[in-house]
Write a protein that holds these residues in place. Structure first.
Motif, PDB file in Angstrom:
ATOM      1  N   GLY A 201       0.809  -1.210   0.000  1.00 38.06           N
ATOM      2  CA  GLY A 201       0.000   0.000   0.000  1.00 38.06           C
ATOM      3  C   GLY A 201       0.841   1.258   0.000  1.00 38.06           C
ATOM      4  O   GLY A 201       0.553   2.226  -0.725  1.00 38.06           O
ATOM      5  N   ARG A 205       0.904   4.071  -3.078  1.00 40.03           N
ATOM      6  CA  ARG A 205       0.599   5.492  -2.829  1.00 40.03           C
ATOM      7  C   ARG A 205       1.713   6.407  -3.296  1.00 40.03           C
ATOM      8  O   ARG A 205       1.484   7.610  -3.453  1.00 40.03           O
ATOM      9  N   HIS A 206       2.901   5.868  -3.511  1.00 36.75           N
ATOM     10  CA  HIS A 206       4.038   6.703  -3.897  1.00 36.75           C
ATOM     11  C   HIS A 206       4.450   6.508  -5.362  1.00 36.75           C
ATOM     12  O   HIS A 206       5.517   6.949  -5.765  1.00 36.75           O
TER      13      HIS A 206
END
Length: 210
Positions: A201, A205-206
């Motif tokens: 996750g 997200r990055h």
């Protein structure tokens, strides 16, 4: 205290920063990439290059971290690759000149280890399935191109403290940083599956799409 976590692209900086934040109450991650990509997006495509070369990025990072360190009550964590000695002096060095307790750590690994991590970063597993086994590395071509330079420069004495990560998990790396910085992390009670899902996750997200 500021923990500046340096290392090559794909070296585990972001995962380590978020592992420390998860287990250190009151800590916060302040990612210097965010203003960098903001500046990048402001420029027309033909003028976009390495945002670390922009004085506005270096000055903005110092200003934002200086404010956070002055007003936030907990440890601040900044995961960011900086290999140019001048840029290092203008960011890490400048924050130290301003009186902040800055602990710098360079996460190092053998070239093959970093390539393996880049291979599975972000959408890497999906890309391998759809477009072949080397698709993940093709998407990370810029990071791969920077790898030898990063490892060579970050291995120099001015970029200590050096932490070799080839045979260490992210929680173990976080534990080591905490010991060296005189911090106490909460115990890592996650199971292996939950750790993998959480780290996936963080990676998703990055992902940068530009």
């Amino acid at each position: 205290m500021l923990l500046w976590i340096n290392g090559p692209f794909g070296g585990g900086k972001t995962q380590t920063a978020h592992e420390i934040r998860r287990r250190l109450p009151g800590s916060v991650v302040c990612d210097p990439e965010h203003p960098g990509f903001g500046l990048h997006r402001m420029l027309p495509p033909e003028l976009r290059a390495d945002f670390r070369d922009l004085a506005a990025w270096r000055q903005g990072v110092v200003e934002a971290l200086d404010l956070t360190l002055a007003k936030h009550g907990g440890v601040v964590i900044a995961p960011m690759t900086v290999t140019d000695p001048g840029h290092f002096a203008e960011t890490v060095g400048r924050l130290r000149e301003l009186g902040h307790d800055v602990r710098h750590f360079a996460l190092l690994a053998e070239r093959e280890t970093v390539l393996r991590r880049l291979h599975v970063r972000g959408f890497g597993p999906v890309l391998r399935y759809v477009a072949g086994k080397d698709a993940g590395l093709r998407r990370e071509s810029w990071a791969v191109g920077q790898l030898d330079h990063c490892l060579e420069r970050l291995g120099e004495p001015e970029f200590a403290e050096h932490l070799w990560t080839d045979h260490a998990t992210v929680p173990k790396i976080a534990d080591r940083i905490a010991v060296l910085a005189g911090l106490t992390l909460e115990p890592n009670n996650e199971g292996a599956l939950r750790t993998r899902l959480r780290q996936a996750g963080v990676g998703l997200r990055h992902i940068r799409l530009d």
